[in-house]
Design an enzyme around this catalytic site. Structure first.
Site, mmCIF file in Angstrom:
data_model
loop_
_atom_site.group_PDB
_atom_site.id
_atom_site.type_symbol
_atom_site.label_atom_id
_atom_site.label_comp_id
_atom_site.label_asym_id
_atom_site.label_seq_id
_atom_site.Cartn_x
_atom_site.Cartn_y
_atom_site.Cartn_z
ATOM 1 N N ASN A 120 -35.326 36.461 -73.288
ATOM 2 C CA ASN A 120 -33.892 36.520 -73.027
ATOM 3 C C ASN A 120 -33.630 36.464 -71.523
ATOM 4 O OD1 ASN A 120 -31.195 37.215 -72.837
ATOM 5 N ND2 ASN A 120 -31.547 39.392 -73.314
ATOM 6 N N LYS A 131 -27.057 41.540 -20.698
ATOM 7 C CA LYS A 131 -25.989 42.102 -21.538
ATOM 8 C C LYS A 131 -24.649 41.938 -20.861
ATOM 9 C CE LYS A 131 -24.020 45.775 -21.190
ATOM 10 N NZ LYS A 131 -23.467 47.115 -20.968
ATOM 11 N N LEU A 146 -22.631 42.230 -65.038
ATOM 12 C CA LEU A 146 -23.021 43.634 -65.219
ATOM 13 C C LEU A 146 -23.762 44.118 -63.976
ATOM 14 C CD1 LEU A 146 -24.327 43.425 -68.902
ATOM 15 C CD2 LEU A 146 -21.982 43.760 -68.073
ATOM 16 N N GLY A 167 -36.694 40.897 -72.830
ATOM 17 C CA GLY A 167 -36.464 40.949 -74.269
ATOM 18 C C GLY A 167 -37.032 39.676 -74.899
ATOM 19 N N THR A 189 -26.700 48.061 -71.232
ATOM 20 C CA THR A 189 -25.924 46.825 -71.049
ATOM 21 C C THR A 189 -24.839 46.674 -72.114
ATOM 22 O OG1 THR A 189 -27.765 45.715 -72.182
ATOM 23 C CG2 THR A 189 -27.684 45.518 -69.793
ATOM 24 N N TYR A 238 -33.248 43.114 -15.514
ATOM 25 C CA TYR A 238 -32.131 43.542 -16.353
ATOM 26 C C TYR A 238 -30.821 43.171 -15.668
ATOM 27 C CZ TYR A 238 -28.593 46.322 -18.625
ATOM 28 O OH TYR A 238 -27.443 46.693 -19.269
ATOM 29 N N GLY A 251 -25.924 49.316 -63.263
ATOM 30 C CA GLY A 251 -27.193 50.012 -63.538
ATOM 31 C C GLY A 251 -27.726 50.766 -62.327
ATOM 32 N N ASN A 264 -36.004 43.394 -60.576
ATOM 33 C CA ASN A 264 -36.064 44.806 -60.969
ATOM 34 C C ASN A 264 -36.821 45.651 -59.957
ATOM 35 O OD1 ASN A 264 -34.670 44.285 -63.389
ATOM 36 N ND2 ASN A 264 -36.576 43.627 -64.348
ATOM 37 N N ARG A 278 -36.173 51.115 -60.467
ATOM 38 C CA ARG A 278 -37.455 50.530 -60.072
ATOM 39 C C ARG A 278 -37.469 50.015 -58.627
ATOM 40 N NH1 ARG A 278 -37.635 46.922 -65.479
ATOM 41 N NH2 ARG A 278 -35.415 47.432 -65.384
HETATM 42 C C1 UD1 Z 1 -32.185 42.944 -69.662
HETATM 43 C C2 UD1 Z 1 -32.195 42.613 -71.156
HETATM 44 C C3 UD1 Z 1 -33.481 41.845 -71.491
HETATM 45 C C4 UD1 Z 1 -33.548 40.588 -70.628
HETATM 46 C C5 UD1 Z 1 -33.439 40.932 -69.142
HETATM 47 C C6 UD1 Z 1 -33.295 39.658 -68.340
HETATM 48 C C7 UD1 Z 1 -31.000 44.442 -72.276
HETATM 49 C C8 UD1 Z 1 -31.100 45.663 -73.113
HETATM 50 N N1 UD1 Z 1 -32.122 43.831 -71.938
HETATM 51 O O1 UD1 Z 1 -33.276 43.827 -69.422
HETATM 52 O O2 UD1 Z 1 -33.472 41.464 -72.863
HETATM 53 O O3 UD1 Z 1 -34.753 39.892 -70.902
HETATM 54 O O4 UD1 Z 1 -32.269 41.746 -68.898
HETATM 55 O O5 UD1 Z 1 -33.341 39.929 -66.961
HETATM 56 O O6 UD1 Z 1 -29.902 44.046 -71.951
HETATM 57 N N2 UD1 Z 1 -26.527 47.413 -66.269
HETATM 58 C C9 UD1 Z 1 -25.280 48.018 -66.329
HETATM 59 N N3 UD1 Z 1 -25.166 49.216 -66.981
HETATM 60 C C10 UD1 Z 1 -26.204 49.815 -67.617
HETATM 61 C C11 UD1 Z 1 -27.479 49.172 -67.566
HETATM 62 C C12 UD1 Z 1 -27.592 47.968 -66.908
HETATM 63 O O7 UD1 Z 1 -24.297 47.529 -65.764
HETATM 64 O O8 UD1 Z 1 -26.011 50.890 -68.193
HETATM 65 C C13 UD1 Z 1 -26.647 46.146 -65.511
HETATM 66 C C14 UD1 Z 1 -27.651 46.259 -64.390
HETATM 67 O O9 UD1 Z 1 -26.999 46.637 -63.185
HETATM 68 C C15 UD1 Z 1 -28.240 44.874 -64.309
HETATM 69 C C16 UD1 Z 1 -28.048 44.305 -65.714
HETATM 70 O O10 UD1 Z 1 -27.132 45.155 -66.385
HETATM 71 O O11 UD1 Z 1 -27.575 44.035 -63.382
HETATM 72 C C17 UD1 Z 1 -29.379 44.254 -66.497
HETATM 73 O O12 UD1 Z 1 -29.912 45.577 -66.570
HETATM 74 P P1 UD1 Z 1 -31.471 45.860 -66.411
HETATM 75 O O13 UD1 Z 1 -31.662 47.313 -66.500
HETATM 76 O O14 UD1 Z 1 -31.985 45.147 -65.233
HETATM 77 O O15 UD1 Z 1 -32.004 45.173 -67.756
HETATM 78 P P2 UD1 Z 1 -33.475 44.644 -68.028
HETATM 79 O O16 UD1 Z 1 -34.362 45.800 -68.336
HETATM 80 O O17 UD1 Z 1 -33.894 43.733 -66.962
HETATM 81 CA CA CA Z 2 -33.101 43.174 -64.974
#
Ligand code: UD1
Ligand code: CA
Length: 446
Positions: free
Chosen positions: A162, A336, A7, A134, A77, A351, A10, A214, A14
């Site tokens: 998690n 260079k 994934l 989480g 996610t 130079y 996002g 993050n 941050r």
């Molecule tokens: C997430 C988990 C959390 C876990 C943590 C571990 C969820 C809701 N929460 O939180 O339980 O402890 O990871 O690091 O999943 N992304 C997408 N599309 C979106 C949102 C996110 O592709 O709409 C991708 C982001 O690019 C990223 C990953 O999913 O690579 C995780 O997203 P992030 O926003 O970092 O989740 P956390 O708040 O860290």
């Molecule tokens: Ca994360």
């Protein structure tokens, strides 16, 4: 064949950066590239879910065995994994990872895959401070995951969290995704809501390996840990490090056994080092052969140092620099697109651009090749054994012959034939005993 989904869609708010979070570089490889390289060791078929800056992320990661799907809006996610469904098999395990956990290793992923049971398995670990993760809530009914924002005081105190890495049965993923409900206030879908009845939480993973990046504090911490890991690997192959922290070796750099690296040096691009790189050097796409040396504070890019050549301290070697054996390039010398043949020396403050310097030629301090007329670059040729006096300007195109001598302070605008002397400087005037008279005059204000 194992299928994996990463994934990476996002926003990464941050990070406070115009660059997509997952593309932030760590040792010359984007953050998410580290996740992909762990997956490559498993020979996994990978789908990367992209969204925010999709084109840039795809361009950075495109490789055989990597597919991309798009998440149109960053709706969490749980929504992201949905967009990967068309690329997944109808049955069998699917490894799901986040793109922001660059420290995880293939060995850890194997452990997760081997421990998978039932419809879904989540990797968990314990941390001192679980803020942001989480929480894993275990009860008679099974396990579930409560996100930071939804934690009451009891859940907030849980230190098992998690990792963001899961194995799902593809069939379960398909069925249950339809039931996900959005979470207010942002109305995001959480993949963590799929960790329900029958799910397995596999504990005891390393918090460090699953560190989620993050913000830039975590990015810097991850960089240090990766430096250590990479440097340790090279040190075990016989590379000499002052410590495992301060030197950064990018992933495409090659080091030979007994290469020596100094404190705080950055080795970048496709550099190949068999010799010595002193402290605080920046070295990109450069070859340092065995017994060649870059001394402290030298910056080199696209240069080649043959065995026995030396540059620095504080030299600047730019693309196209070739230093043959026994060449010495000293402090505050910039080179260079120039080849210095065996034994040539430019020891200070010079130079040399678009030039060729013959064997054993000696270039005095402050010599400048004037290679640019404001429109075009021109070449300077300095013959073997030539001696260029200090503070000379060689106005290119120009040739200084074999064994020729240029007097200090000369501006050379035409060819100096082999074995000749060239001096171009205004005559020196001596006014005997006048110093005292001048002082008196100046003191009197006259
Ligand atoms: C997430 C988990 C959390 C876990 C943590 C571990 C969820 C809701 N929460 O939180 O339980 O402890 O990871 O690091 O999943 N992304 C997408 N599309 C979106 C949102 C996110 O592709 O709409 C991708 C982001 O690019 C990223 C990953 O999913 O690579 C995780 O997203 P992030 O926003 O970092 O989740 P956390 O708040 O860290
Ligand atoms: Ca994360």
């Amino acid at each position: 064949m194992i299928h994996a989904v990463v994934l990476a869609a996002g926003l990464g708010t941050r990070m406070c950066s115009p660059l997509a979070k997952v593309l932030h570089p760590l040792l010359g490889r984007p953050m998410v590239g580290w996740v992909l390289s762990a997956l490559r060791e498993l020979d996994a078929e990978v789908t990367v879910v992209v969204g925010h800056q999709a084109e840039a992320v795809e361009a950075a990661l495109s490789a055989p065995g990597i597919h991309f799907t798009r998440q149109e809006q960053p709706r969490g996610t749980g929504d992201a994994i949905r967009s990967a469904l068309p690329t997944l098999p109808s049955q069998g395990p699917v490894l799901v990872l986040a793109g922001d956990t660059p420290l995880l290793t293939a060995a850890t992923l194997r452990r997760l895959l081997n421990g998978h049971q039932g419809p879904v398995t989540v990797a968990t670990f314990e941390v001192e401070d679980p803020t942001g993760y989480g929480r894993i809530v275990r009860s008679e009914a099974g396990i579930r995951i409560v996100e930071q924002a939804d934690c009451g005081p009891t859940e907030a105190a849980i230190r098992e969290v998690n990792s963001g890495a899961y194995v799902f049965e593809a069939a379960f993923l398909r069925e249950s995704l339809a039931d996900l409900q959005p979470h207010p206030p942002k109305n995001e879908y959480y993949i963590t809501d799929l960790v329900t009845t029958g799910a397995r939480a596999l504990s005891g993973f390393s918090a460090q390996e699953f560190m989620g990046i993050n913000d830039r504090a975590a990015l810097a911490e991850a960089r240090l840990l990766l430096r250590r890991r990479v440097n340790r690997g090279w040190a075990l192959k016989g590379v000499d490090f002052p410590d495992l922290d301060s030197v950064e070796v990018e992933v495409d750099v090659h080091l030979e056994p007994d290469a020596r690296l100094g404190f705080g040096s950055l080795l970048q691009g496709k550099s190949r080092i068999a010799g010595t790189v002193g402290p605080h050097c920046v070295v990109r796409d450069t070859v340092v052969e065995k017994a060649a040396t870059l001394l402290a504070g030298t910056v080199a890019e696209g240069a080649v140092l043959h065995s026995g050549a030396q540059a620095g301290p504080m030299a600047h070697l730019r693309p196209g620099t070739v230093l043959e054996a026994k060449v010495k390039v000293g402090n505050f010398v910039e080179v260079k697109n120039t080849q210095l043949h065996r034994g040539a020396k430019a020891s200070h403050l010079t130079y040399l651009g678009d030039a060729e310097v013959g064997e054993d030629a000696n270039i005095g301090a402050g010599t400048i090749t004037c290679n640019y007329d404001g429109f075009h670059k021109h070449r300077t040729e300095i013959g073997p054994g030539a001696f260029i006096g200090s503070n000379s300007a060689l106005v290119a195109p120009v040739r200084i012959g074999r064994d020729a001598i240029v007097g200090a302070g000369s501006v050379v605008t035409e060819e100096v034939p082999d074995g000749s002397i060239a001096v171009a400087r205004p005559p020196l005037r001596i006014s005997k005993g006048s110093a005292e008279r001048l002082r008196k005059r100046l003191k009197g204000g006259a």
